[in-house]
Design a protein around this motif. Structure first.
Motif, short mmCIF file in Angstrom:
data_model
loop_
_atom_site.label_atom_id
_atom_site.label_comp_id
_atom_site.label_asym_id
_atom_site.label_seq_id
_atom_site.Cartn_x
_atom_site.Cartn_y
_atom_site.Cartn_z
N VAL A 42 0.85 -1.19 0.00
CA VAL A 42 0.00 0.00 0.00
C VAL A 42 0.89 1.23 0.00
O VAL A 42 1.67 1.45 0.93
CB VAL A 42 -0.93 0.03 1.24
CG1 VAL A 42 -1.86 1.22 1.16
CG2 VAL A 42 -1.71 -1.26 1.35
N SER B 12 -3.21 9.19 3.80
CA SER B 12 -3.89 7.94 4.13
C SER B 12 -4.32 7.87 5.59
O SER B 12 -5.18 7.06 5.95
CB SER B 12 -2.98 6.75 3.81
OG SER B 12 -1.73 6.91 4.44
N ALA C 252 -8.41 0.41 1.95
CA ALA C 252 -7.49 -0.53 1.31
C ALA C 252 -7.22 -1.73 2.21
O ALA C 252 -7.19 -2.88 1.74
CB ALA C 252 -6.19 0.18 0.95
N ASN D 192 -10.29 -4.00 2.37
CA ASN D 192 -10.38 -4.77 1.13
C ASN D 192 -9.42 -5.95 1.13
O ASN D 192 -9.76 -7.04 0.68
CB ASN D 192 -10.10 -3.86 -0.07
CG ASN D 192 -11.20 -2.85 -0.33
OD1 ASN D 192 -12.34 -3.03 0.10
ND2 ASN D 192 -10.87 -1.77 -1.01
N LEU E 114 -1.35 -0.98 -4.25
CA LEU E 114 -2.55 -0.21 -3.92
C LEU E 114 -2.17 1.21 -3.50
O LEU E 114 -1.07 1.44 -3.00
CB LEU E 114 -3.32 -0.87 -2.77
CG LEU E 114 -3.61 -2.36 -2.90
CD1 LEU E 114 -4.18 -2.91 -1.59
CD2 LEU E 114 -4.57 -2.61 -4.05
N TYR F 295 -10.45 -7.92 -4.34
CA TYR F 295 -9.25 -8.08 -5.17
C TYR F 295 -9.15 -9.46 -5.81
O TYR F 295 -8.38 -9.66 -6.75
CB TYR F 295 -8.00 -7.79 -4.34
CG TYR F 295 -7.94 -6.39 -3.76
CD1 TYR F 295 -8.26 -5.28 -4.54
CD2 TYR F 295 -7.54 -6.17 -2.44
CE1 TYR F 295 -8.19 -4.00 -4.01
CE2 TYR F 295 -7.48 -4.90 -1.91
CZ TYR F 295 -7.80 -3.81 -2.70
OH TYR F 295 -7.74 -2.54 -2.18
N VAL G 122 -4.77 0.79 -8.63
CA VAL G 122 -4.83 -0.59 -8.12
C VAL G 122 -4.35 -1.50 -9.24
O VAL G 122 -4.94 -1.50 -10.32
CB VAL G 122 -6.27 -0.98 -7.71
CG1 VAL G 122 -6.34 -2.43 -7.28
CG2 VAL G 122 -6.79 -0.05 -6.63
#
Length: 419
Positions: free
Chosen positions: A8, A27, A41, A44, A123, A133, A192
């Protein structure tokens, strides 16, 4: 997803978010009444079965580190799962700071190699969306792609915000343009993507700087199999004031596009232990999202209140995003504003007074007023629309005059105070 690792990219400085990102990475900016942006993120990853995650940080990382911790909130602290914070560091062979997104991956190649992952899921940490994903990975494997990008259709007036791709009838990417002013392409890269590990290794050998310009565009031009997988769900890049504000207030609609109460795909976060909301005599709340720990005796309309906000008797909060532990004193008014945590709005003060200015140089504020973390608005002060009050601003910074659109009060950051 056992053969994949997710990285990430969460180190962005977020200049477009102004004072909201002065002391934290984008973030780590609070969102939606109780979350941080990176929670999307990470949630997910959790729900998609991605068990190994690296979070690449750089700008003002303390708040993000504290929030992510061991990864327990996202079930990433088990025997066969884990999360690691990847902060830049200096050695005899490397200079330290990440020069860009591709360089950040290159400097952490040892983490990828040690994971022995066949594929790398890259990501962005500053997007708000829900995505399985596994569907992206299945599309990637189905055509034996070198790289697969998640894409979505965007309106022509939004193409300047995204990397735009053109594809053939089978979804193969034929062209990639990074944030063009105009283009015939209508599919935007979501930030992504899935790489075959060997493909990414070769692409990083020359130590490229930017993932989009120096890796993805080069791979497309070289004829590598770069595939697009179209996404039709909710997605918002909240890295600028207008989109951040809109995404928060979208949650107040009777039929919000982003469902936070979806039990099938909950957004996970590190919860704060707060008491229930307390509505005191005189409280008048409608069309708002109010988090635990709030104490309200005033009027709240069409606003998002984070944990611990206090709205005293006679105070009003309208069309605003108000973060943790803000105190709005009696008779104060907050309108069309984003107020960061631990702010005190003094008795009888007005934040967001008057009408927005048509000055094009203030368009980035979208008519909003920004109040930085730890600021103290003095009693009876008037802060107009499109004013930016810096982090830690003090009553003495305001003077006796109303702050007109475009005014800016400087930050009082601890490290600057020592300089």
């Amino acid at each position: 997803m056992r053969d994949a690792i997710a990285l990430v990219l969460a180190g962005g400085g977020g200049e477009r978010l102004s004072v909201l990102a002065t002391e934290r990475a984008v973030s780590a900016v609070p969102f939606g009444g109780k979350y941080r942006i990176i929670d999307f993120a990470l949630s997910n990853c959790c729900h998609s079965g991605v068990r190994r995650v690296g979070v690449i940080t750089q700008h003002a990382p303390a708040s993000l580190h504290d929030h992510v911790g061991s990864g327990r909130a996202w079930d990433l602290d088990g025997r066969e799962s884990g999360i690691v914070i990847l902060q830049p560091f200096m050695t005899r062979d490397q200079a330290g700071w990440y020069r860009g997104t591709a360089d950040a991956l290159a400097q952490n190649w040892d983490v990828i190699e040690e994971s022995r992952a066949a594929r790398v899921l890259v990501l962005s940490g500053d997007h708000v969306y829900k995505m399985d994903y596994r569907a992206l990975m299945a599309a990637h494997q189905r055509v034996s792609a070198a790289v697969t990008l998640a894409v979505l259709a965007v309106a022509p007036d939004q193409v300047h915000r995204f990397g735009m791709v053109t594809t053939d009838a089978d979804g193969r990417v034929l062209g990639f343009e990074e944030k063009p002013q105009r283009t015939d392409a209508h599919l935007a890269s979501m930030g992504v993507c899935v790489f075959e590990s060997e493909v990414l290794r070769e692409a990083l050998r020359g130590r490229p700087v930017d993932l989009a310009l120096d890796v993805l565009r080069v791979l497309v031009r070289s004829g590598a199999r770069v595939q697009a997988c179209e996404f039709d769900g909710y997605f918002e890049d909240v890295g600028q004031i207008s989109t951040y504000y809109r995404a928060n207030l979208d949650l107040l609609r009777p039929d919000p596009r982003l469902l936070l109460h979806d039990a099938r795909w909950p957004i996970l976060t590190r919860d704060e232990e707060r008491p229930p909301v307390l509505l005191l005599p005189g409280a008048d709340v409608a069309g708002s999202l109010v988090a635990n720990g709030c104490r309200i005796a005033g009027r709240v309309r069409n606003s998002v209140l984070f944990p611990g906000v206090t709205v005293r008797a006679g105070a009003e909060v309208t069309d605003s995003v108000v973060m943790q532990d803000v105190i709005v004193e009696p008779g104060a008014k907050v309108r069309a504003a984003i107020v960061d945590k631990l702010v005190r709005v003094g008795e009888g003060a007005t934040v967001g007074a008057g009408d927005p200015s048509p000055d094009p140089s203030l368009a980035w504020l979208d008519g909003l007023t920004l109040i930085g973390k730890d600021a103290e608005i003095p009693a009876r002060a008037t802060v107009g629309r499109q004013v930016v009050v810096g982090v830690g601003a003090r009553p003495s910074d305001f003077g006796g005059e109303a702050l007109a659109p475009g005014a800016r009060i400087a930050d009082h950051v601890a490290t600057q105070e020592l300089a």
